[in-house]
Design a protein around this motif. Structure first.
Motif, PDB file in Angstrom:
ATOM      1  N   VAL A 217       0.792  -1.136   0.225  1.00 36.21           N
ATOM      2  CA  VAL A 217      -0.015   0.135  -0.185  1.00 36.21           C
ATOM      3  C   VAL A 217       0.827   1.140   0.169  1.00 36.21           C
ATOM      4  O   VAL A 217       0.672   1.629  -0.766  1.00 36.21           O
ATOM      5  CB  VAL A 217      -1.257   0.185   1.176  1.00 36.21           C
TER       6      VAL A 217
ATOM      7  N   LEU B 209       0.523   3.852  -2.904  1.00 35.88           N
ATOM      8  CA  LEU B 209      -0.291   4.969  -2.657  1.00 35.88           C
ATOM      9  C   LEU B 209      -0.364   7.158  -3.312  1.00 35.88           C
ATOM     10  O   LEU B 209       0.356   6.924  -3.477  1.00 35.88           O
ATOM     11  CB  LEU B 209      -0.204   5.449  -1.522  1.00 35.88           C
ATOM     12  N   THR B 210      -1.673   6.789  -3.883  1.00 33.85           N
ATOM     13  CA  THR B 210      -1.299   7.639  -4.883  1.00 33.85           C
ATOM     14  C   THR B 210      -2.433   8.715  -3.832  1.00 33.85           C
ATOM     15  O   THR B 210      -3.607   8.087  -2.836  1.00 33.85           O
ATOM     16  CB  THR B 210      -2.266   7.612  -6.084  1.00 33.85           C
TER      17      THR B 210
ATOM     18  N   ARG C 105     -10.856   0.299   2.023  1.00 34.08           N
ATOM     19  CA  ARG C 105     -10.682   0.666   1.141  1.00 34.08           C
ATOM     20  C   ARG C 105      -8.772   0.760   0.806  1.00 34.08           C
ATOM     21  O   ARG C 105      -8.666   1.123  -0.131  1.00 34.08           O
ATOM     22  CB  ARG C 105     -11.003   2.336   0.657  1.00 34.08           C
ATOM     23  N   LEU C 106      -8.689   1.023   1.714  1.00 32.67           N
ATOM     24  CA  LEU C 106      -6.994   1.027   2.350  1.00 32.67           C
ATOM     25  C   LEU C 106      -6.473   0.255   1.772  1.00 32.67           C
ATOM     26  O   LEU C 106      -4.798  -0.075   0.970  1.00 32.67           O
ATOM     27  CB  LEU C 106      -6.686   1.519   3.685  1.00 32.67           C
TER      28      LEU C 106
ATOM     29  N   VAL D 285      -5.754  -0.546  -2.185  1.00 33.54           N
ATOM     30  CA  VAL D 285      -4.044   0.383  -2.597  1.00 33.54           C
ATOM     31  C   VAL D 285      -3.387  -0.453  -3.307  1.00 33.54           C
ATOM     32  O   VAL D 285      -2.503  -0.520  -3.963  1.00 33.54           O
ATOM     33  CB  VAL D 285      -4.018   1.201  -1.503  1.00 33.54           C
TER      34      VAL D 285
ATOM     35  N   GLU E 235      -4.772  10.135  -5.062  1.00 26.03           N
ATOM     36  CA  GLU E 235      -6.332   9.841  -4.594  1.00 26.03           C
ATOM     37  C   GLU E 235      -6.925   9.410  -3.697  1.00 26.03           C
ATOM     38  O   GLU E 235      -7.520   9.370  -3.294  1.00 26.03           O
ATOM     39  CB  GLU E 235      -6.932   9.483  -6.143  1.00 26.03           C
ATOM     40  N   ASP E 236      -6.162   8.528  -4.102  1.00 24.37           N
ATOM     41  CA  ASP E 236      -6.171   7.104  -2.499  1.00 24.37           C
ATOM     42  C   ASP E 236      -6.325   8.271  -1.316  1.00 24.37           C
ATOM     43  O   ASP E 236      -7.101   8.022  -0.875  1.00 24.37           O
ATOM     44  CB  ASP E 236      -5.232   5.746  -2.302  1.00 24.37           C
TER      45      ASP E 236
END
Lengths: 240, 240
Positions: free
Chosen positions: B109, B113-114, B146-147, B150, B116-117
DNA sequence: TGGAAAATGCTTGTATACAATTCCGAGGGA
DNA sequence: TCCCTCGGAATTGTATACAAGCATTTTCCA
């Protein structure tokens, strides 16, 4: 008598017309899928299955839904069920997940392994050695499942079992040499007996990496695979 | 007027009598379970659900089977469905599995991770902060799901989602202080922005350990819990 | 002869009817 | 008073009937 090929295949799943419980039907279909007797892309008409197992479509639909939730079967609205063809991306996910889970679980497995566990694993490895190649695939899955069950975490074991089943689908689609997997499981049993965790984990990582490395993702992919080729020769008219 | 409590509860799941798709029914039941509006042990009569959602038992049975395979509902032959009451042993398994999976996935993750994330996670954390406690439980599950999405491994994400849902059941049965979980998720977001993997992993392990430590396994366990207590006061006749 | 549109057949989706089982309570006896 | 047995009511399990959608073929026209 249009889809005679499928019908012959499905008829082979049940011995005759005796009624079976839904669990037995699930088991029969699961084995046929894992043993590659039902290849990815093969269609599973509800009527044919209902006839083969001597039950109504109700139970068939329940079993198909279960297989679909386990990603062994793909269900499309108004288009029926077919054996799932994993994409290359899904295949990589499955292997990464297996490396992670099996590697982590092995730590617990080594501490809890009993002589009974070792004996059970040896039995499976023996059967695997003497079985036909089809059955060997299923027994190989059984070996991994049984090994990871030693860790005693039902939640993870179940998730892992599904990943192991899906691996069989992946091999069916992307496996190069059907000879593959000389199944070095006996070697792992020897290692397990020593209890050296690092060596065991390394062996497992290598084992999974070997299997993944033996795949060929350049081939077809998602389209209906060799179904026609497999069952086309069954297409005699047999009018009546 | 025997099971009026259940009926009122189930009626609350659907706005009226409009027909819904099976996915919508699944969603509604899932939310009611995760938000603790349907407590472990609560019975789910097929007729009542069919009436509440304006469909026949066929769809209800399909949804119940799916929930059963995800271990949110327990199906016993000829005895119907009820919300699963996880045993202490199952609860421990789930937490061990979550620590393992979420810890391992965090490494992936952090690298992927972006912005947006991060924004999506912040949005969920905000909603969580402003929502009622019931909805906060669901949003907390959503945050974790949701996490971990990623990481980009669908196989693991799905398995983990099921574990997260089951955690909600575990809290429903064994949770001590209903105030619990002041939901420190915003703190995690700050940590994620720094990208320090070790700190993030440590935070997550602590987070899960805190939740598990807040449970009380000495209490009842499997018997039908506080169902009467929860819905008894709804029992007005409401004739016509 | 090639292509497009319509029709037909086959498969799936949903509801409902009926059979089987369990649960609960009433009744009788010790 | 307690326990055992025997219905009856309610709920689930299975099969089947019918509706709806897709696929294939057939037909017609350019």
């Amino acid at each position: 008598m249009n889809d005679t090929g499928q019908f012959h295949l499905l008829a082979g799943l049940a011995t005759g017309r005796e009624t079976r419980s839904d669990d037995a039907i699930y088991q029969a279909l699961w084995e046929a899928i894992v043993e590659h007797r039902l290849s990815p892309g093969a269609r599973l008409p509800e009527d044919a299955l209902a006839g083969a197992f001597g039950v109504s479509r109700t139970m068939i639909r329940r079993v198909l839904q279960r297989l679909a939730l386990e990603q062994l079967v793909t269900l499309r609205a108004h288009r029926g069920a077919q054996i799932t063809s994993p994409t290359p991306s899904e295949a990589r996910d499955v292997f990464r997940a297996r490396r992670l889970l099996e590697g982590a679980l092995l730590a617990e497995v080594v501490t809890r392994l009993t002589p009974e566990d070792l004996k059970a694993l040896t039995t499976i490895a023996d059967q695997e050695h003497h079985a036909s190649r089809e059955q060997a695939i299923r027994l190989s899955a059984r070996f991994h499942t049984r090994l990871m069950a030693v860790a005693g975490n039902a939640s993870l074991s179940e998730a892992l079992s599904q990943l192991i089943s899906r691996t069989s689908l992946i091999i069916a689609v992307y496996g190069r040499h059907r000879a593959g997997c000389p199944c070095e499981h006996p070697a792992l049993i020897d290692l397990l007996a020593t209890g050296e965790l690092a060596a065991i984990q390394h062996w497992m990582q290598q084992h999974l990496a070997d299997i993944e490395a033996s795949l060929d993702f350049t081939a077809s992919g998602d389209a209906l695979p060799d179904f026609e080729h497999l069952f086309g020769h069954h297409r005699e008219p047999s009018a009546s």
